[in-house]
Design a protein around this motif. Structure first.
Motif, PDB file in Angstrom:
ATOM      1  N   TYR A  88       9.579  -3.229   5.631  1.00 46.39           N
ATOM      2  CA  TYR A  88       8.877  -2.603   4.608  1.00 46.39           C
ATOM      3  C   TYR A  88       9.810  -1.981   4.135  1.00 46.39           C
ATOM      4  CZ  TYR A  88       4.882  -4.046   7.369  1.00 46.39           C
ATOM      5  OH  TYR A  88       4.084  -4.634   8.135  1.00 46.39           O
TER       6      TYR A  88
ATOM      7  N   GLU B 100       9.996   1.410  -2.873  1.00 47.98           N
ATOM      8  CA  GLU B 100      10.084   0.709  -4.138  1.00 47.98           C
ATOM      9  C   GLU B 100      11.570   1.435  -4.488  1.00 47.98           C
ATOM     10  OE1 GLU B 100       8.022  -1.365  -5.302  1.00 47.98           O
ATOM     11  OE2 GLU B 100       9.349  -2.098  -6.909  1.00 47.98           O
TER      12      GLU B 100
ATOM     13  N   SER C 205       2.948  -0.145   6.253  1.00 45.73           N
ATOM     14  CA  SER C 205       2.116  -1.018   5.515  1.00 45.73           C
ATOM     15  C   SER C 205       2.196  -1.056   3.925  1.00 45.73           C
ATOM     16  CB  SER C 205       0.494  -0.560   5.640  1.00 45.73           C
ATOM     17  OG  SER C 205       0.389   0.829   5.243  1.00 45.73           O
ATOM     18  N   TYR C 206       1.648  -2.060   3.292  1.00 47.81           N
ATOM     19  CA  TYR C 206       1.854  -2.114   1.949  1.00 47.81           C
ATOM     20  C   TYR C 206       0.573  -2.335   1.466  1.00 47.81           C
ATOM     21  CZ  TYR C 206       7.039  -3.708   1.552  1.00 47.81           C
ATOM     22  OH  TYR C 206       8.191  -3.634   1.542  1.00 47.81           O
ATOM     23  N   ARG C 207       0.491  -1.521   0.290  1.00 49.83           N
ATOM     24  CA  ARG C 207      -0.846  -1.752  -0.609  1.00 49.83           C
ATOM     25  C   ARG C 207      -0.350  -2.139  -1.897  1.00 49.83           C
ATOM     26  NH1 ARG C 207      -3.672   3.895   1.224  1.00 49.83           N
ATOM     27  NH2 ARG C 207      -3.514   3.462   3.330  1.00 49.83           N
ATOM     28  N   GLY C 208      -0.385  -3.404  -2.226  1.00 51.16           N
ATOM     29  CA  GLY C 208       0.167  -3.866  -3.381  1.00 51.16           C
ATOM     30  C   GLY C 208       1.634  -3.983  -3.230  1.00 51.16           C
ATOM     31  N   ASN C 209       2.428  -3.184  -3.938  1.00 47.87           N
ATOM     32  CA  ASN C 209       3.974  -3.217  -3.832  1.00 47.87           C
ATOM     33  C   ASN C 209       4.439  -1.776  -3.079  1.00 47.87           C
ATOM     34  OD1 ASN C 209       4.449  -5.546  -5.026  1.00 47.87           O
ATOM     35  ND2 ASN C 209       4.407  -4.734  -7.072  1.00 47.87           N
ATOM     36  N   HIS C 210       3.356  -0.972  -2.829  1.00 45.44           N
ATOM     37  CA  HIS C 210       3.698   0.423  -2.499  1.00 45.44           C
ATOM     38  C   HIS C 210       3.615   0.264  -1.135  1.00 45.44           C
ATOM     39  CE1 HIS C 210       4.264   4.578  -3.137  1.00 45.44           C
ATOM     40  NE2 HIS C 210       3.475   4.749  -2.157  1.00 45.44           N
TER      41      HIS C 210
END
Length: 127
Positions: A59, A62, A103-108
């Motif tokens: 992970y 960005e 974790s990812y939520r979308g690209n974040h």
């Protein structure tokens, strides 16, 4: 006793590279997810990258995607952070931590540390 020791920091010119090491004692690299964080004095610590313990998923925040790579070597009890194309804004104290929920939520990417921390290693990017 769980211990983490960071090393590999230093002074590098913009565009240069460094590889940080997080050497672990008291547990194996694949016992817990391990994360890298950084902090500039006067600001909050921010998550950079994490490697999961169960499947080695990685992970990235960005702002380091495509430049930083996290990896681990179980034989050496070490987790690495390869940092390329460094920028002055990457200047900070870098820390590794255990028991990080990644974790990812979308690209974040989100990083929540619940375990132990190392003492940090200074990275300075300057010409």
């Amino acid at each position: 006793q769980v211990q983490l020791v960071e090393s590999g920091g230093g002074l590098v010119q913009p565009g240069g590279s460094l590889r940080l090491s997080c050497t672990l004692a008291g547990f194996m690299p694949n016992d817990y997810a391990i994360g890298w964080f950084r902090q500039v004095p006067g600001t909050e610590r921010e998550g950079i990258s994490c490697i999961a313990n169960y499947d080695s998923s990685t992970y990235y925040a960005e702002f380091v995607k495509g430049r930083f790579t996290i990896s681990r070597d179980n034989a050496k009890n070490t987790v690495y952070l390869q940092m390329n194309s460094l920028k002055p804004e990457d200047t900070a104290v870098y820390y590794c931590a255990t028991k990080v929920v990644c974790s990812y939520r979308g690209n974040h990417a989100y990083f929540r540390p619940y375990g132990s921390w190392g003492q940090g290693t200074q990275v300075t990017v300057s010409s």
